[in-house]
Design a protein around this motif. Structure first.
Motif, PDB file in Angstrom:
ATOM      1  N   GLU A   1       0.807  -1.222   0.000  1.00 58.57           N
ATOM      2  CA  GLU A   1       0.000   0.000   0.000  1.00 58.57           C
ATOM      3  C   GLU A   1       0.845   1.280   0.000  1.00 58.57           C
ATOM      4  O   GLU A   1       0.332   2.363  -0.278  1.00 58.57           O
ATOM      5  CB  GLU A   1      -0.996   0.014   1.165  1.00 58.57           C
ATOM      6  CG  GLU A   1      -0.385  -0.077   2.543  1.00 58.57           C
ATOM      7  CD  GLU A   1      -0.017  -1.496   2.992  1.00 58.57           C
ATOM      8  OE1 GLU A   1       0.570  -1.628   4.062  1.00 58.57           O
ATOM      9  OE2 GLU A   1      -0.322  -2.467   2.262  1.00 58.57           O
ATOM     10  N   ALA A   2       2.138   1.183   0.275  1.00 58.21           N
ATOM     11  CA  ALA A   2       3.012   2.362   0.291  1.00 58.21           C
ATOM     12  C   ALA A   2       3.716   2.587  -1.048  1.00 58.21           C
ATOM     13  O   ALA A   2       4.378   3.606  -1.231  1.00 58.21           O
ATOM     14  CB  ALA A   2       4.047   2.222   1.402  1.00 58.21           C
ATOM     15  N   ARG A   3       3.580   1.672  -1.981  1.00 58.78           N
ATOM     16  CA  ARG A   3       4.263   1.782  -3.274  1.00 58.78           C
ATOM     17  C   ARG A   3       3.545   2.761  -4.200  1.00 58.78           C
ATOM     18  O   ARG A   3       2.323   2.728  -4.320  1.00 58.78           O
ATOM     19  CB  ARG A   3       4.339   0.418  -3.954  1.00 58.78           C
ATOM     20  CG  ARG A   3       5.163  -0.568  -3.195  1.00 58.78           C
ATOM     21  CD  ARG A   3       5.165  -1.910  -3.889  1.00 58.78           C
ATOM     22  NE  ARG A   3       5.732  -2.901  -2.993  1.00 58.78           N
ATOM     23  CZ  ARG A   3       5.321  -4.145  -2.903  1.00 58.78           C
ATOM     24  NH1 ARG A   3       4.351  -4.578  -3.687  1.00 58.78           N
ATOM     25  NH2 ARG A   3       5.889  -4.965  -2.056  1.00 58.78           N
ATOM     26  N   SER A   4       4.351   3.592  -4.874  1.00 60.28           N
ATOM     27  CA  SER A   4       3.773   4.524  -5.840  1.00 60.28           C
ATOM     28  C   SER A   4       4.711   4.677  -7.028  1.00 60.28           C
ATOM     29  O   SER A   4       5.899   4.387  -6.941  1.00 60.28           O
ATOM     30  CB  SER A   4       3.493   5.877  -5.179  1.00 60.28           C
ATOM     31  OG  SER A   4       4.677   6.406  -4.636  1.00 60.28           O
ATOM     32  N   ALA A   5       4.148   5.128  -8.127  1.00 61.18           N
ATOM     33  CA  ALA A   5       4.901   5.308  -9.374  1.00 61.18           C
ATOM     34  C   ALA A   5       4.830   6.760  -9.806  1.00 61.18           C
ATOM     35  O   ALA A   5       3.805   7.428  -9.623  1.00 61.18           O
ATOM     36  CB  ALA A   5       4.319   4.413 -10.469  1.00 61.18           C
TER      37      ALA A   5
ATOM     38  N   VAL B   1       1.735   8.305  -7.938  1.00 64.18           N
ATOM     39  CA  VAL B   1       0.417   7.678  -7.960  1.00 64.18           C
ATOM     40  C   VAL B   1       0.535   6.282  -7.340  1.00 64.18           C
ATOM     41  O   VAL B   1       1.399   5.497  -7.762  1.00 64.18           O
ATOM     42  CB  VAL B   1      -0.111   7.569  -9.413  1.00 64.18           C
ATOM     43  CG1 VAL B   1      -1.437   6.831  -9.455  1.00 64.18           C
ATOM     44  CG2 VAL B   1      -0.233   8.955 -10.035  1.00 64.18           C
ATOM     45  N   PRO B   2      -0.304   5.964  -6.344  1.00 66.00           N
ATOM     46  CA  PRO B   2      -0.251   4.614  -5.772  1.00 66.00           C
ATOM     47  C   PRO B   2      -0.418   3.559  -6.873  1.00 66.00           C
ATOM     48  O   PRO B   2      -1.218   3.744  -7.805  1.00 66.00           O
ATOM     49  CB  PRO B   2      -1.434   4.592  -4.808  1.00 66.00           C
ATOM     50  CG  PRO B   2      -1.670   6.039  -4.475  1.00 66.00           C
ATOM     51  CD  PRO B   2      -1.324   6.799  -5.727  1.00 66.00           C
ATOM     52  N   LEU B   3       0.354   2.474  -6.765  1.00 67.71           N
ATOM     53  CA  LEU B   3       0.272   1.419  -7.793  1.00 67.71           C
ATOM     54  C   LEU B   3      -1.145   0.907  -7.949  1.00 67.71           C
ATOM     55  O   LEU B   3      -1.568   0.556  -9.049  1.00 67.71           O
ATOM     56  CB  LEU B   3       1.215   0.260  -7.467  1.00 67.71           C
ATOM     57  CG  LEU B   3       2.715   0.552  -7.513  1.00 67.71           C
ATOM     58  CD1 LEU B   3       3.510  -0.743  -7.353  1.00 67.71           C
ATOM     59  CD2 LEU B   3       3.127   1.281  -8.767  1.00 67.71           C
ATOM     60  N   SER B   4      -1.913   0.913  -6.876  1.00 65.82           N
ATOM     61  CA  SER B   4      -3.295   0.423  -6.936  1.00 65.82           C
ATOM     62  C   SER B   4      -4.198   1.329  -7.777  1.00 65.82           C
ATOM     63  O   SER B   4      -5.287   0.916  -8.177  1.00 65.82           O
ATOM     64  CB  SER B   4      -3.869   0.294  -5.523  1.00 65.82           C
ATOM     65  OG  SER B   4      -3.879   1.565  -4.886  1.00 65.82           O
ATOM     66  N   GLU B   5      -3.766   2.564  -8.071  1.00 62.23           N
ATOM     67  CA  GLU B   5      -4.578   3.500  -8.851  1.00 62.23           C
ATOM     68  C   GLU B   5      -4.121   3.637 -10.305  1.00 62.23           C
ATOM     69  O   GLU B   5      -4.724   4.418 -11.061  1.00 62.23           O
ATOM     70  CB  GLU B   5      -4.549   4.889  -8.185  1.00 62.23           C
ATOM     71  CG  GLU B   5      -5.211   4.926  -6.831  1.00 62.23           C
ATOM     72  CD  GLU B   5      -5.110   6.299  -6.180  1.00 62.23           C
ATOM     73  OE1 GLU B   5      -4.872   7.300  -6.896  1.00 62.23           O
ATOM     74  OE2 GLU B   5      -5.262   6.358  -4.946  1.00 62.23           O
ATOM     75  N   LEU B   6      -3.081   2.925 -10.694  1.00 61.44           N
ATOM     76  CA  LEU B   6      -2.556   3.087 -12.055  1.00 61.44           C
ATOM     77  C   LEU B   6      -3.591   2.740 -13.121  1.00 61.44           C
ATOM     78  O   LEU B   6      -3.681   3.411 -14.146  1.00 61.44           O
ATOM     79  CB  LEU B   6      -1.291   2.255 -12.257  1.00 61.44           C
ATOM     80  CG  LEU B   6      -0.068   2.713 -11.478  1.00 61.44           C
ATOM     81  CD1 LEU B   6       1.116   1.795 -11.766  1.00 61.44           C
ATOM     82  CD2 LEU B   6       0.281   4.158 -11.776  1.00 61.44           C
ATOM     83  N   ASP B   7      -4.381   1.715 -12.857  1.00 62.29           N
ATOM     84  CA  ASP B   7      -5.374   1.285 -13.849  1.00 62.29           C
ATOM     85  C   ASP B   7      -6.388   2.384 -14.149  1.00 62.29           C
ATOM     86  O   ASP B   7      -6.830   2.535 -15.287  1.00 62.29           O
ATOM     87  CB  ASP B   7      -6.087   0.018 -13.369  1.00 62.29           C
ATOM     88  CG  ASP B   7      -6.916  -0.612 -14.459  1.00 62.29           C
ATOM     89  OD1 ASP B   7      -6.389  -0.779 -15.577  1.00 62.29           O
ATOM     90  OD2 ASP B   7      -8.096  -0.919 -14.198  1.00 62.29           O
ATOM     91  N   SER B   8      -6.736   3.175 -13.158  1.00 66.27           N
ATOM     92  CA  SER B   8      -7.706   4.241 -13.379  1.00 66.27           C
ATOM     93  C   SER B   8      -7.053   5.554 -13.813  1.00 66.27           C
ATOM     94  O   SER B   8      -7.728   6.437 -14.324  1.00 66.27           O
ATOM     95  CB  SER B   8      -8.547   4.477 -12.121  1.00 66.27           C
ATOM     96  OG  SER B   8      -7.722   4.924 -11.065  1.00 66.27           O
ATOM     97  N   ARG B   9      -5.766   5.705 -13.637  1.00 66.72           N
ATOM     98  CA  ARG B   9      -5.094   6.968 -13.955  1.00 66.72           C
ATOM     99  C   ARG B   9      -4.442   6.970 -15.336  1.00 66.72           C
ATOM    100  O   ARG B   9      -4.503   7.979 -16.038  1.00 66.72           O
ATOM    101  CB  ARG B   9      -4.046   7.258 -12.878  1.00 66.72           C
ATOM    102  CG  ARG B   9      -3.353   8.593 -13.008  1.00 66.72           C
ATOM    103  CD  ARG B   9      -4.202   9.790 -12.580  1.00 66.72           C
ATOM    104  NE  ARG B   9      -4.456   9.840 -11.175  1.00 66.72           N
ATOM    105  CZ  ARG B   9      -3.771  10.556 -10.303  1.00 66.72           C
ATOM    106  NH1 ARG B   9      -2.774  11.293 -10.701  1.00 66.72           N
ATOM    107  NH2 ARG B   9      -4.089  10.531  -9.043  1.00 66.72           N
TER     108      ARG B   9
END
Length: 181
Positions: free
Chosen positions: A52-56, A148-156
């Motif tokens: 949850e702490a990973r971001s791109a 951007v959190p990795l979990s949000e890449l699909d929507s961003r």
């Protein structure tokens, strides 16, 4: 003139296939096709930390319609550079973040037309580990940058091919994490 003659004279003359159309097409110059190769990547902060702490770091560019489209940083391979070196350089130039290549993610290729030429472009993408730098939108080609959190890449991410690469990156990171245990 008889009624039949008048009717016949009003009929359209049959089109001759190819004559005028072929002449018009022959007058148009053929569009030149060129090949371009670029490289870039998904640079991740917190790669060794909790999921949850990973971001791109993503870049936002404004398109011709004024929309902000988020994508992965990428750019042309310079003479004497490898694709990996280009990915590291372009990520740093476009985001301000320094990275090291962890793995190859894959390539995307597509076609577009610009300046009267048809371009076939191939972009090689890599997964990079963030090793420093400061997020910056100083590059003139970039409108905004963001973590951007990795979990949000699909929507961003604006492009389906890049969303697919991000999904592959998440699976690769999960496999790397499993291998450490």
């Amino acid at each position: 003139m008889s009624p039949a003659d008048r009717a016949n004279s009003r009929r359209r003359q049959p089109r001759r296939r190819g004559s005028a159309a072929n002449a018009a097409n022959a007058a148009k110059p053929r569009m030149r096709t060129v090949r371009e190769t670029s490289a870039g990547g998904l640079v991740v902060d917190g790669l060794d930390g909790p999921r949850e702490a990973r971001s791109a770091a993503l870049i936002g560019r404004t398109d011709r319609r004024g929309r902000l489209l988020w994508s992965l940083p990428k750019g042309h391979i310079e003479e004497g550079e490898t694709a990996e070196q280009t990915a590291i350089r372009e990520v740093a130039e476009e985001t301000g973040i320094n990275g090291v290549v962890v793995a190859e993610l894959g390539s995307i290729d597509y076609w577009f037309v610009t300046d009267g030429r048809r371009v076939h472009k191939t972009v090689h993408h890599y997964l990079l580990r963030s090793v420093g730098g400061e997020l910056s939108d100083a590059d003139v080609e970039v409108t905004q940058v963001a973590w951007v959190p990795l979990s949000e890449l699909d929507s961003r991410l604006a492009y389906a091919d890049e969303r697919r690469l991000a999904e592959m990156a998440n699976k690769l990171i999960d496999r790397m994490e499993t291998g450490k245990r």
